[in-house]
Scaffold this motif. Structure first.
Motif, short mmCIF file in Angstrom:
data_model
loop_
_atom_site.label_atom_id
_atom_site.label_comp_id
_atom_site.label_asym_id
_atom_site.label_seq_id
_atom_site.Cartn_x
_atom_site.Cartn_y
_atom_site.Cartn_z
N LEU A 293 -46.59 -53.37 -11.95
CA LEU A 293 -46.81 -52.73 -10.65
C LEU A 293 -47.08 -51.24 -10.81
CD1 LEU A 293 -44.08 -54.45 -8.43
CD2 LEU A 293 -46.51 -55.00 -8.60
N ALA A 377 -40.97 -56.94 -7.10
CA ALA A 377 -41.90 -57.82 -7.79
C ALA A 377 -41.63 -59.29 -7.54
CB ALA A 377 -41.86 -57.53 -9.29
N CYS A 397 -49.93 -55.13 -1.24
CA CYS A 397 -49.71 -56.11 -2.31
C CYS A 397 -51.02 -56.83 -2.58
CB CYS A 397 -48.61 -57.10 -1.91
SG CYS A 397 -48.98 -58.01 -0.40
#
Length: 444
Positions: A293, A377, A397
């Motif tokens: 991420l 996550a 996202c």
């Protein structure tokens, strides 16, 4: 007092209850077979929706946004043993032994049924609820839409003090099962006269908690091809029922015999005030890591997206800053069209609402909000690039993650369902609940 034992109470259809084992932390527990330096066997992880990786006040002890359930040093399970029929006024005396775990079903003012339990060396038990007592492994409080927990004396919780319990087999494949209600400080579960309860066809007892424990298993697992499943209610004995007419109705739903209380990767657990996501170790291997991420954030910033009007360079702030006030380089989005800009103070349409702005590129009027990267996550279906944002909160996202949650109805109140952002809990709006982000690259 005459107690009549029923040895048939231990049949497989009856729940295998567990003693909470408050001295064995589910975070620090380790495997009996683990050697020094080895990781303990992990059954799975529970993630509370709406906190984006950490509680607003910080994760502390048993009150946190995410909890791993691992094999305990010693089994703390109990299983059904004997059922007794007694006079209701004598129930408190019959349950005075704290070393005896039991469930009490009050059928009338004069008649109660007590089911006693005996030690089970094959299972571990983890309890979840609002209570901060030691027998609760995971303390969960109400989540308010938009992120954060309901606080203050006026915030009345709808989550039970002893909401539910999860039983995990200590041997492969480490199956996890969920049951409504949990043991209190006296190692007892009480279903009062007004609680929904009944005799099963095989002569045993079962019941539901006041506000119920709802579970939804995703169709196709928790992956890129997932689709939302059907919400069901779980009983005290782990049986599966259709939903009641309202959350606290005394009439139970219909038994669903072809479904079970076994948790799957991506199963949602609703406690009437907070919703939890169950992730298996295998499922988490497919999820993006925090390092991935962060790499995606840096890659997005390296592309030097620009505000198409102010021509300033935009950049997603580091998660280390926390979500306070937006950074001066923070990207903002018009959630109806997806055009990404830098912050500006013009284009207001107050006649349409205080948050309504007109996009200077396409003239659509709608909310104008800062973009925030999703940092939990475990809520992501895939490691895809951050290309979509939820409306109206602006959490970013991958496309498949956004579309899955946008079509997943989450319980709200006594009988309502709303799709919500999994990162902050805000109810989604608009036709699709999410929007594809349209960035402008640098002119040079």
């Amino acid at each position: 007092m005459v107690l009549e034992g029923n040895p048939e109470v231990g049949t497989p259809r009856t729940s295998d209850l567990q003693h909470p084992g408050n001295k064995d932390s589910c975070i620090l527990s380790s495997s009996e077979d683990a050697q020094p330096g080895e990781e303990p066997i992990k059954y799975g992880e529970l993630i509370v929706l709406g906190y984006n990786g950490c509680l607003a006040s910080g994760d502390k002890g048993r009150r946190r946004s995410r909890l791993a359930l691992s094999r305990r040093p010693h089994a703390n399970g109990v299983k059904p043993d004997v059922m007794h029929h007694i006079s209701t006024p004598l129930v408190s005396k019959a349950l005075s032994n704290r070393g005896q775990h039991s469930i009490s079903y009050t059928l009338s003012r004069s008649h109660s049924v007590i089911v006693e339990y005996t030690h089970d060396s094959d299972t571990d038990m983890f309890q979840i609820g609002r209570s901060t007592e030691n027998m609760i492994d995971f303390v969960v409080t109400d989540t308010s839409p938009g992120g954060g927990a309901a606080e203050g004396p006026s915030a009345q919780s709808t989550i039970s003090r002893y909401a539910c319990r999860i039983l995990c087999d200590r041997r492969p494949p480490y199956t996890a099962r969920i049951y409504a209600a949990g043991f209190d400080a006296s190692s007892n579960i009480f279903l009062g006269e007004r609680a929904a309860k009944w005799r099963t066809p095989d002569g045993l007892m079962d019941g539901l908690t006041t506000n119920g424990v709802l579970v939804m298993h995703p169709a196709g697992g928790f992956s890129e091809d997932s689709a939302p499943g059907v919400w069901r209610e779980i009983s005290v004995c782990g049986n599966v029922y259709t939903l009641r007419d309202s959350r606290s109705a005394q009439q139970r739903g219909k038994l669903v015999e072809n479904e079970s209380n076994v948790l799957q990767d991506g199963s949602l657990i609703d406690l009437c005030g907070a919703t939890l996501l169950w992730r298996t170790p295998a499922g988490l291997l497919r999820a993006p890591t925090l390092k991935q991420l962060e790499a995606q954030r840096q890659e997005a910033n390296a592309a030097r997206p620009q505000c198409p009007v102010g021509l300033s360079t935009l950049a997603f702030p580091s998660p280390a800053r926390g979500r306070t006030a937006p950074d001066k380089q923070q990207p903002w989005v018009y959630v109806r069209c997806g055009h990404v800009h830098g912050y500006h103070g013009w284009g207001c349409r107050r006649e349409r609402g205080p948050q309504e702005r007109e996009c200077p590129l396409c003239r659509l009027v709608g909310p104008y909000v800062p973009l925030w990267l999703g940092q939990e996550a475990g809520l992501c279906l895939d490691p895809g690039p951050p290309s979509h944002a939820f409306a109206p909160c602006g959490h970013v996202c991958s496309e498949k993650t956004a579309r899955y949650w946008a079509q997943t109805p989450l319980p709200h109140g006594t009988h309502a369902f709303h799709a919500a952002c999994p990162f902050c809990g805000a109810w989604l709006t608009g036709e699709h609940g999410c929007v594809r982000l349209i960035f402008q690259g640098p002119l040079d």
